[in-house]
Design a protein around this motif. Structure first.
Motif, short mmCIF file in Angstrom:
data_model
loop_
_atom_site.label_atom_id
_atom_site.label_comp_id
_atom_site.label_asym_id
_atom_site.label_seq_id
_atom_site.Cartn_x
_atom_site.Cartn_y
_atom_site.Cartn_z
N GLY A 196 15.80 13.54 58.55
CA GLY A 196 16.96 13.49 57.69
C GLY A 196 16.58 13.67 56.22
O GLY A 196 15.52 13.21 55.79
N SER A 197 17.48 14.34 55.47
CA SER A 197 17.17 14.64 54.07
C SER A 197 18.42 14.99 53.28
O SER A 197 18.33 15.63 52.24
N ALA A 198 19.60 14.61 53.79
CA ALA A 198 20.87 15.07 53.21
C ALA A 198 20.92 16.59 53.19
O ALA A 198 21.54 17.20 52.32
N PHE A 199 20.26 17.21 54.16
CA PHE A 199 20.18 18.66 54.34
C PHE A 199 19.33 19.36 53.28
O PHE A 199 19.18 20.57 53.31
N HIS A 200 18.76 18.60 52.33
CA HIS A 200 17.84 19.19 51.35
C HIS A 200 16.45 19.27 51.97
O HIS A 200 16.26 18.99 53.15
N GLU A 201 15.44 19.64 51.17
CA GLU A 201 14.10 19.80 51.71
C GLU A 201 13.60 18.47 52.26
O GLU A 201 13.72 17.43 51.62
N GLN A 202 12.99 18.51 53.43
CA GLN A 202 12.59 17.30 54.13
C GLN A 202 11.18 16.85 53.75
O GLN A 202 10.33 17.67 53.43
#
Length: 210
Positions: free
Chosen positions: A64-70
């Motif tokens: 999970g990453s709020a859809f940003h880069e993980q």
């Protein structure tokens, strides 16, 4: 006093390998190599019969990453502990929302599943026993990838292999973006600049459900 010295519950040694599972072209004609970290029970000096017939079961994990880069490797302690118990864990990075919008995240997840099937012999894994696991936005991604399987939206990468899985583990992944504002939050989940808005390319999440 240790009373159970006859029981080896430490687990298998773990091998860790970083690989590129696919190279994607972006909208600006640049390309990005997508990495995966594969945690495999060590097979060197393993007692005969320790590996299950057909190979180790596989868990493909999406962070999970709020859809940003993980930041995939910050969960390495989980992956090592799971691999010690006889699973192959494949933890991947996808094209994040700052470089490409939905549905590329789920497409990359399906490609990762196919990559593990294609390389089953290399990683001593069972291509017929694959599960998806993800947390938060990763939970959303594994649900989308697991529910659609070999159906669209998809890509041609490793298309000779199946993207179908046996199980999906969703750790608190969002499934109804439009209802997220009904619960206490630090942000407006219907704003085009919120994580859910960015992943759908600057749209508004007024009625978005998977």
């Amino acid at each position: 006093m240790i009373s159970d010295l006859d029981q080896d519950d430490f687990g298998y040694p773990v091998n860790i390998e970083q690989v590129t599972y696919v190279t994607r072209q972006l909208a600006d004609d640049s390309s990005v190599d997508l990495p995966m970290w594969v945690f495999t029970p060590g097979v060197d000096n393993m007692p005969e019969g320790a590996m299950p017939e057909g190979g180790w079961p596989v868990i493909v994990f999406v962070r999970g990453s709020a859809f940003h880069e993980q930041n995939v490797t910050d969960c390495s302690n989980y992956f090592v502990r799971i691999a010690e118990q006889g699973y192959v864990v494949a933890a991947l990075k996808y094209r994040h929302s700052d470089i490409a919008p939905f549905p590329v995240q789920m497409q990359d997840c399906k490609t990762a599943v196919r990559f593990m099937r294609k390389n089953a012999e290399r990683f001593h894994c069972n291509k017929d026993r694959i599960a998806l696991w993800g947390d938060s936005s990763g939970g959303h991604t594994v649900l989308m990838a697991g529910f659609t399987g070999n159906r669209a939206p998809d890509t041609d990468a490793d298309a000779e292999e199946s993207a179908e899985v046996n199980a999906i583990v969703d750790w608190h992944g969002p499934t109804d973006f439009a209802k997220m504002n009904f619960y206490p939050s630090s942000q407006n989940h219907s704003d085009p600049q919120c994580p859910e808005g960015v992943v759908i390319d600057g749209g508004t999440c007024l009625n978005i459900r998977i």
